[in-house]
Design an enzyme around this catalytic site. Structure first.
Site, short mmCIF file in Angstrom:
data_model
loop_
_atom_site.label_atom_id
_atom_site.label_comp_id
_atom_site.label_asym_id
_atom_site.label_seq_id
_atom_site.Cartn_x
_atom_site.Cartn_y
_atom_site.Cartn_z
N GLU A 1 0.81 -1.22 0.00
CA GLU A 1 0.00 0.00 0.00
C GLU A 1 0.84 1.27 0.00
O GLU A 1 1.58 1.55 0.95
CB GLU A 1 -0.95 0.03 1.20
CG GLU A 1 -1.82 1.28 1.21
CD GLU A 1 -2.89 1.28 2.30
OE1 GLU A 1 -3.55 2.32 2.46
OE2 GLU A 1 -3.06 0.26 2.98
N LYS B 1 -8.51 -0.51 0.51
CA LYS B 1 -9.56 -1.00 1.39
C LYS B 1 -10.43 -2.01 0.65
O LYS B 1 -10.98 -1.69 -0.41
CB LYS B 1 -10.44 0.16 1.88
CG LYS B 1 -9.87 0.91 3.06
CD LYS B 1 -9.84 0.03 4.30
CE LYS B 1 -9.10 0.70 5.43
NZ LYS B 1 -8.89 -0.23 6.55
#
Length: 327
Positions: free
Chosen positions: A138, A154
């Site tokens: 990420e 997410k």
């Protein structure tokens, strides 16, 4: 390796940037323990890193081929229930829309922390001797040619499930969670940038792991950084931290809920790591993380909880994330 407090880290990062000296930064979740070192200060015997195209891994250094043994204790369902209940009760009381709840899991493996670093194929990697390894997929923020971008991640699903991509994209809870984080990150970036916009929304990435492939959704949010921050990267980073994707919304109250629910010190887990060079930043959120405490390895993992979340599904998502991305 010396730790700096928040003010010392800001001062050192700003000073190195103003002197034009490239540096690596590692910032803890609560910003109280930070490492800032110019590239020429770093010994590969103490720290190895690979952030995008910038790395100090010696040429030809690779891990010995071996079968990976990877065993962990599942999080206590009772302890998870207690934490989950604290979070959902706070959400139902209107104190938060989204809380990223994490836990630490005892891990047993035949790989050393350094071996894990050398074997992983993650986008961002860090090893600190006798301390931790992080192999994060990420991005936190990228700053390139005056454009700052963030890519919150997410939504996760086992890629082997039939119609996994469609299930992930259609999941009502995952849609709501992702929308909340995108809105939060857009607001965060607006503190340091102008003309902030969502360039890409909810695109799917496939990640290969030692336990099989998973799918995750991300978005891209960008803006033009305010000129004052070009030579003040320390202030820019600390202003944006902790990352919205690993806290929740609204951020200050959610951080307080996390402290009540988790019952442990995250340390560097869910902090930020990266490199500054020539006015540009490439950095990652420190997820997919193993550290050592008193000789025991721990994997730390978590996920976003909303008022709509199903406890068993969230518990299983945590377990799915306890992987190492190796070929």
């Amino acid at each position: 390796m010396d730790f700096l407090n928040e003010e010392e880290a800001i001062e050192k990062m700003n000073g190195l940037a103003q002197a034009g000296k490239p540096f690596v930064f590692v910032i803890s979740y609560d910003k109280t323990r930070n490492i800032v070192q110019s590239l020429d200060e770093i010994s590969p015997d103490e720290m190895l890193f690979c952030f995008g195209g910038i790395s100090n891994v010696p040429s030809g250094l690779t891990a010995e081929p071996t079968h990976v043994e990877w065993q962990f204790e599942k999080p206590s369902s009772e302890a998870y229930h207690r934490s989950f209940s604290i979070v959902q009760n706070a959400e139902k009381a209107g104190n938060s829309y989204l809380v990223n709840l994490t836990c630490k899991v005892p891990l047993s493996t035949n790989l050393s922390l350094r071996d894990i670093f050398l074997r992983t194929t993650a986008r961002y990697r860090l090893w600190i001797r006798n301390s931790l390894v992080c192999f994060s997929p990420e991005i936190f923020v990228r700053l390139q040619n005056g454009i700052i971008s963030s890519y919150p991640m997410k939504g996760t699903i086992d890629a082997t499930i039939p119609c996994a991509k469609q299930q992930l994209m259609d999941n009502v809870k995952e849609k709501a969670e992702h929308a909340t984080i995108v809105d939060l990150i857009r607001n965060d970036l607006s503190m340091v940038a102008n003309h902030v916009n969502v360039a890409r929304y909810r695109y799917v990435e496939r990640i290969s792991t030692n336990r099989g492939a998973i799918l995750q959704t991300s978005s891209e949010i960008s803006g033009r950084v305010q000129s004052a921050y070009i030579t003040r990267p320390g202030e820019l980073l600390m202003k944006l931290l902790p990352a919205g994707s690993i806290t929740g919304a609204p951020k200050p109250k959610t951080v307080s809920i996390i402290h009540s629910a988790e019952g442990y010190d995250r340390g560097f887990y869910t902090g930020c790591m990266g490199v500054w060079q020539d006015g540009n930043i490439d950095s990652a959120v420190m997820i997919r993380f193993v550290d050592k405490e008193n000789g025991q390895l721990y994997y730390k993992a978590g996920g976003g909880i909303t008022a709509m979340s199903d406890e068993e599904s969230e518990y299983q998502e945590v377990i799915e994330k306890i992987y190492v991305p190796v070929c």
